[in-house]
Design an enzyme around this catalytic site. Structure first.
Site, PDB file in Angstrom:
ATOM      1  N   HIS A  64       7.530 -10.429  -8.852  1.00  0.00           N
ATOM      2  CA  HIS A  64       6.880  -9.754  -7.802  1.00  0.00           C
ATOM      3  C   HIS A  64       5.356  -9.623  -8.041  1.00  0.00           C
ATOM      4  CE1 HIS A  64       7.808  -6.848 -11.010  1.00  0.00           C
ATOM      5  NE2 HIS A  64       7.130  -5.889 -10.189  1.00  0.00           N
ATOM      6  N   HIS A  66       3.240  -7.535  -8.750  1.00  0.00           N
ATOM      7  CA  HIS A  66       2.378  -6.327  -9.427  1.00  0.00           C
ATOM      8  C   HIS A  66       1.794  -7.218 -10.484  1.00  0.00           C
ATOM      9  CE1 HIS A  66       5.333  -2.932  -8.151  1.00  0.00           C
ATOM     10  NE2 HIS A  66       4.264  -3.017  -7.302  1.00  0.00           N
ATOM     11  N   ASP A  68       0.989  -6.794 -13.746  1.00  0.00           N
ATOM     12  CA  ASP A  68       1.613  -7.182 -14.795  1.00  0.00           C
ATOM     13  C   ASP A  68       2.413  -8.297 -14.841  1.00  0.00           C
ATOM     14  OD1 ASP A  68       3.162  -5.202 -13.590  1.00  0.00           O
ATOM     15  OD2 ASP A  68       4.122  -4.684 -15.385  1.00  0.00           O
ATOM     16  N   HIS A  69       2.757  -8.780 -13.610  1.00  0.00           N
ATOM     17  CA  HIS A  69       3.874 -10.047 -13.640  1.00  0.00           C
ATOM     18  C   HIS A  69       3.139 -11.086 -12.972  1.00  0.00           C
ATOM     19  CE1 HIS A  69       7.390  -7.229 -13.939  1.00  0.00           C
ATOM     20  NE2 HIS A  69       6.483  -6.428 -13.645  1.00  0.00           N
TER      21      HIS A  69
END
Ligand SMILES: [Zn+2]
Length: 266
Positions: A64, A66, A68-69
């Site tokens: 997804h 966000h 941090d991903h």
């Protein structure tokens, strides 16, 4: 199936010890989640690829949008320019990242290592959230759907949706996975128990919020201090989002309504 956990080296209040990414080695090496571009993460991916039958990274699947991903995608593509960056579209987020994304749809079958993963759309934590399921082994890569020993933030004011999240948990339960590999924290080897515990937890949180509203606790801030005891200051905004997510669910079910900034039961 074979997989290797590669730490993204981004610890923090919202990421715990930092993100887990997973390299699936084999004929078509695939990385699940992009981390944040830390050089130690890139070195970890490179070291894992050396051990793979094919050392050419074919795909980077992002669970997804966000930060941090997804934000490490530019650094990964700079090092492995032939890799395809893929995720379910979330246009206003996707544009923030240095990638030309290939779109994944729900149910898509994706060659990964020596196996095939199925994309499972699991919105709620984020609208574009995907899990990736290896039917043969029962392994499910779960991104931020679950985390062992804690709950997941439903960011109600930025794409989170509790109704969708609960449906996603039930969908995952119906897949009967034997192991969940989350983006934060350890692997989960009793998926059904954890997911059922999550459903019970959300229900009891909802009951708590409704009961508080009925006795006149009527703003988001007052509800937060009412339902969360001894909240770490860094986590107050996450708690507000969770309370708001419950309120939006209850509003959609016509069980509460908002009057200016006050919430009342109906
Ligand atoms: Zn997330």
């Amino acid at each position: 199936m074979r997989y290797e956990l590669i730490h993204a080296h981004n610890p923090g209040p919202y990421t715990g010890a930092g993100n887990n990414t997973y390299l699936i080695p084999g004929r078509a090496p695939v990385l699940i989640d992009a981390g944040t571009g830390d050089s130690r993460h890139l070195a970890g991916v490179a070291a894992a690829l050396v051990q793979s039958p094919s050392t050419l990274l074919t795909r980077i699947l992002v669970t997804h949008g966000h930060v941090d991903h997804a934000s490490g995608i530019g650094a990964l593509l700079a090092k492995w320019p032939k890799a395809v960056a893929a995720k379910m579209p979330w246009p206003e987020r996707d544009d923030r990242y240095a990638a030309c994304w290939s779109a994944i749809v729900d149910g898509a079958l994706i060659a990964a290592g020596d196996t095939t993963l199925r994309a499972v759309h699991t919105p709620g934590h984020a609208p574009d959230h995907l899990c990736f399921f290896d039917e043969a082994s029962g392994i499910l890569f779960t991104g931020d759907l679950v985390v062992s020993g804690s709950t997941v933030i439903i960011p109600a004011s930025s794409g989170g949706d509790l109704v969708a999240y609960l449906a996603s948990l039930r969908r995952v339960l119906s897949l009967q996975p034997v192991r969940l590999l989350p983006a934060h924290g350890p692997a989960i080897d009793d998926p059904a128990a954890l997911v059922r515990q999550y459903l019970v937890h959300r229900q009891s949180r909802e009951d708590q919020i409704l009961a508080a509203i009925r006795v006149g606790v009527d703003t988001v801030d007052r509800l937060v201090s009412h339902v969360y005891e001894e909240l770490d200051e860094q986590l107050v905004s996450a708690a507000r989002e969770s309370v708001l997510a419950h309120l939006e669910k209850l509003r959609s079910e016509e069980r509460v309504r908002a009057e200016a900034n006050r919430w009342v039961s109906r």
